[in-house]
Every structure is written in C-alpha cells, then in structure tokens.
Design a protein around this motif. Structure first.
Motif, PDB file in Angstrom:
ATOM      1  N   GLU A 143       0.824  -1.199   0.000  1.00 44.11           N
ATOM      2  CA  GLU A 143       0.000   0.000   0.000  1.00 44.11           C
ATOM      3  C   GLU A 143       0.871   1.268   0.000  1.00 44.11           C
ATOM      4  O   GLU A 143       1.893   1.329   0.670  1.00 44.11           O
ATOM      5  CB  GLU A 143      -0.912   0.006   1.230  1.00 44.11           C
ATOM      6  CG  GLU A 143      -1.897  -1.153   1.276  1.00 44.11           C
ATOM      7  CD  GLU A 143      -2.786  -1.110   2.501  1.00 44.11           C
ATOM      8  OE1 GLU A 143      -2.693  -0.120   3.249  1.00 44.11           O
ATOM      9  OE2 GLU A 143      -3.566  -2.053   2.701  1.00 44.11           O
ATOM     10  N   GLU A 144       0.444   2.242  -0.761  1.00 42.95           N
ATOM     11  CA  GLU A 144       1.064   3.564  -0.797  1.00 42.95           C
ATOM     12  C   GLU A 144       2.536   3.522  -1.209  1.00 42.95           C
ATOM     13  O   GLU A 144       3.340   4.351  -0.774  1.00 42.95           O
ATOM     14  CB  GLU A 144       0.941   4.247   0.575  1.00 42.95           C
ATOM     15  CG  GLU A 144      -0.501   4.422   1.044  1.00 42.95           C
ATOM     16  CD  GLU A 144      -0.581   5.116   2.385  1.00 42.95           C
ATOM     17  OE1 GLU A 144       0.463   5.556   2.905  1.00 42.95           O
ATOM     18  OE2 GLU A 144      -1.689   5.217   2.925  1.00 42.95           O
ATOM     19  N   THR A 145       2.909   2.549  -2.041  1.00 41.44           N
ATOM     20  CA  THR A 145       4.303   2.497  -2.489  1.00 41.44           C
ATOM     21  C   THR A 145       4.438   2.596  -4.006  1.00 41.44           C
ATOM     22  O   THR A 145       5.532   2.428  -4.537  1.00 41.44           O
ATOM     23  CB  THR A 145       4.988   1.203  -2.005  1.00 41.44           C
ATOM     24  OG1 THR A 145       4.287   0.059  -2.527  1.00 41.44           O
ATOM     25  CG2 THR A 145       5.032   1.135  -0.492  1.00 41.44           C
ATOM     26  N   ALA A 146       3.341   2.871  -4.699  1.00 40.87           N
ATOM     27  CA  ALA A 146       3.415   2.989  -6.161  1.00 40.87           C
ATOM     28  C   ALA A 146       4.363   4.108  -6.559  1.00 40.87           C
ATOM     29  O   ALA A 146       5.137   3.974  -7.527  1.00 40.87           O
ATOM     30  CB  ALA A 146       2.028   3.232  -6.742  1.00 40.87           C
ATOM     31  N   GLU A 147       4.328   5.218  -5.810  1.00 38.29           N
ATOM     32  CA  GLU A 147       5.203   6.333  -6.180  1.00 38.29           C
ATOM     33  C   GLU A 147       6.666   6.019  -5.883  1.00 38.29           C
ATOM     34  O   GLU A 147       7.565   6.592  -6.510  1.00 38.29           O
ATOM     35  CB  GLU A 147       4.789   7.617  -5.479  1.00 38.29           C
ATOM     36  CG  GLU A 147       4.840   7.573  -3.963  1.00 38.29           C
ATOM     37  CD  GLU A 147       4.317   8.860  -3.349  1.00 38.29           C
ATOM     38  OE1 GLU A 147       4.297   9.894  -4.035  1.00 38.29           O
ATOM     39  OE2 GLU A 147       3.906   8.832  -2.173  1.00 38.29           O
ATOM     40  N   LEU A 148       6.916   5.082  -4.951  1.00 38.49           N
ATOM     41  CA  LEU A 148       8.291   4.669  -4.707  1.00 38.49           C
ATOM     42  C   LEU A 148       8.834   3.940  -5.932  1.00 38.49           C
ATOM     43  O   LEU A 148       9.965   4.182  -6.368  1.00 38.49           O
ATOM     44  CB  LEU A 148       8.382   3.754  -3.485  1.00 38.49           C
ATOM     45  CG  LEU A 148       7.867   4.267  -2.143  1.00 38.49           C
ATOM     46  CD1 LEU A 148       8.243   3.295  -1.039  1.00 38.49           C
ATOM     47  CD2 LEU A 148       8.410   5.648  -1.852  1.00 38.49           C
ATOM     48  N   ALA A 149       8.039   3.032  -6.478  1.00 37.11           N
ATOM     49  CA  ALA A 149       8.455   2.299  -7.673  1.00 37.11           C
ATOM     50  C   ALA A 149       8.656   3.251  -8.842  1.00 37.11           C
ATOM     51  O   ALA A 149       9.633   3.124  -9.601  1.00 37.11           O
ATOM     52  CB  ALA A 149       7.419   1.233  -8.017  1.00 37.11           C
TER      53      ALA A 149
END
Length: 297
Positions: A143-149
């Motif tokens: 969760e909430e890690t799409a922008e990290l990728a």
C-alpha cells in the motif's frame, strides 16, 4: 564476549554502565578496578560487525579515531572495547566538520573497505527496486508504495548518466554517517566516531550528510559548505559539476538515493520487522522524492 576480551587483554572484569541501546547495537561505559579507570564497550550485529577492523584501518591511515583496546566477533556479533574519550567540551560546529572532512578525505584509502564507485552508485536504484520486489512478494509494502516504484524507475533510467563523475576528488574514505554527533570534541582535540558503515567512494556524500536529511534539501547551504571545505584545503574538484549537475545537487541527490537503498535493505534483510514498515516507507518516500527533484529536475 566482554569477559573474553578482558581475558585476552589482561584486564580485570569491569563494572558496566549502560549508556545507549539501539535496535542493532549498544554502548556501555566500563569501570575497571582497582582505580576505576574507564573504557567504552560497544556491541553490534551484522552489518555493523566489522567496525573494529574499520577503526584500526582508520588509525593506520592517520584519521583521529578512538583506539581499539580489544575486540571479538562471534556468530555475526561484534564486541569491542575502545578508549573512553570523556566528556565533550562543546558540540561540533560547521567549522569542525570541515576540518574533519578535509583530514578524512586526504587520508590514504583503506583497501578492505567496500567501494562505491561510479558503477556501484549507478546500480543503487535497481538494487532498491529489488528490495521493493522482495518486500512485495512477502506481502509487505503493497500500500502507498506505487510512487516509490515510479521514483526508482525514473532514477534507474538516468542513473548511468547521473553517476558520472563519482570518482572525481575527493574520492577515498567516506564516513557515511558524517554529522555533528559523530564528531567528538574533547579537551585534547577531535575524534571521529561510528565508522561501521564507512566505505571507499565520493567524499561529497559526507559533505551532503553533515546537515542531516530531516529538513528540505538546501542547495545554497551545501554549496557554501563545499566552498568552505575547498578553502580549508579540501580537494578543489569538490566544486566540479558531475553527472550534468552542480556538485551540491549531485551530492544531495545521490546521498538520498544511497540512504533510501540502505533503509530498504534494512527492512527486507537486517531488521525485517513488518511492524516497522510504515515508518520505513515514510522515510524512503521522503528521500526518494527529494532525490528525483534533485537529480532529474
């Protein structure tokens, strides 16, 4: 382990006073009979279990560090007794950091240290993406890690270009946790502490770490710090553009990429505690978004 060190060095068993404990290490003050002279006992688990070797290498290179009295590594855990530097006479200031950085970066390189050269620096975003994949495969960091990728993909796409110049001077000793609390100012001068994560690489990463990463990146402040470093005798190439960027942006950007990869490796390998994931995700997000702004803008 402490008893074995004492036996090897011919010291009596001391009284122990706990000073500070972290997740993976701790520090105690020792008082040896009969005159109760003091020393410091530090223990740490991997990946911090080679600090005794690094401190000895630093001393051989002429870097002011605490003397290692004795040490043992057993089952991946380090125990070492080092000299007690006593109370600080004052907190370290920017001028102290500049003096220490110049001395550190001019010291002969230590062959045993791992190397963060241009290729290794450029590989950091892909390494971090590997950590992220492993965390997701374990049902974590979903969760909430799409922008990290997205940030890591962006950084990886230009990493080879942006890492250019990593081997310009100053290149050699990098403390890696270089900030005022790692510099002890005593009555007889200064000593550098906490060398567990030292490596061979671009010294600009030390200069970028001095003021910390809790606030927003301050290019002007770091530029002034680098200029003062050069004036004090630091390598003049510290001011050189690299990777198509001013030295200060390059240093702050790559330092934040390096910090992010380290936090992600801790999350997946060393600490591996899902309860800590929200904190680690927050820290990594902050650093990666800052890195994108610095390296890609």
């Amino acid at each position: 382990m402490l008893a074995d060190i004492c036996a090897r060095t011919g010291q009596p068993l001391p009284a122990r006073e706990e000073m500070r404990v972290w997740d993976m290490s701790g520090v105690e003050r020792l008082r040896f009979p009969p005159n109760m002279r003091t020393a410091i006992y530090k223990y740490a688990v991997e990946p911090f279990a080679t600090e005794d070797e690094i401190l000895r290498a630093a001393a051989r290179s002429g870097i002011p560090v605490p003397k290692v009295v004795g040490s043992i590594v057993r089952d991946g855990t380090l125990g070492m007794v080092i000299e007690d530097l006593g109370k600080e006479v004052r907190e370290a200031q920017d001028t102290d950091g500049i003096v220490a950085a110049v001395a550190l970066h001019q010291a002969p390189a230590a062959p045993p240290l791992r190397e963060m050269d241009e290729d290794a620096l450029a590989a950091l975003p892909e390494l971090a993406l590997g950590h992220l994949r492993r965390l997701r495969d374990a049902g974590r960091w979903d969760e909430e890690t799409a922008e990290l990728a997205f940030a890591l993909d962006t950084l990886a796409a230009s990493a080879e270009k942006r890492a250019t110049g990593a081997e310009l001077g100053p290149y050699g000793w990098v403390h890696s946790e270089f900030h005022p609390t790692s510099l002890h100012i005593g009555e007889d001068g200064w000593r550098l502490l906490d060398f567990a994560r030292a490596f061979t690489g671009p010294g600009l990463l030390d200069l970028a770490s001095w003021h910390g990463t809790t606030g927003e990146p301050d290019s002007e402040r770091l530029r002034a710090f680098i200029e003062a470093y050069v004036t004090a005798g630091g390598d003049k190439d510290a001011l050189a553009e690299r990777g198509g960027l001013p030295a200060e942006r390059w240093a702050m950007g790559w330092h934040r990429v390096w910090v992010s990869e380290w936090f992600m490796e801790q999350a997946v390998r060393w600490i591996n505690n899902p309860e800590d994931d929200p904190l680690y995700i927050k820290v990594v997000r902050k650093h990666l978004l800052a890195a994108v702004r610095l390296l890609e803008a």
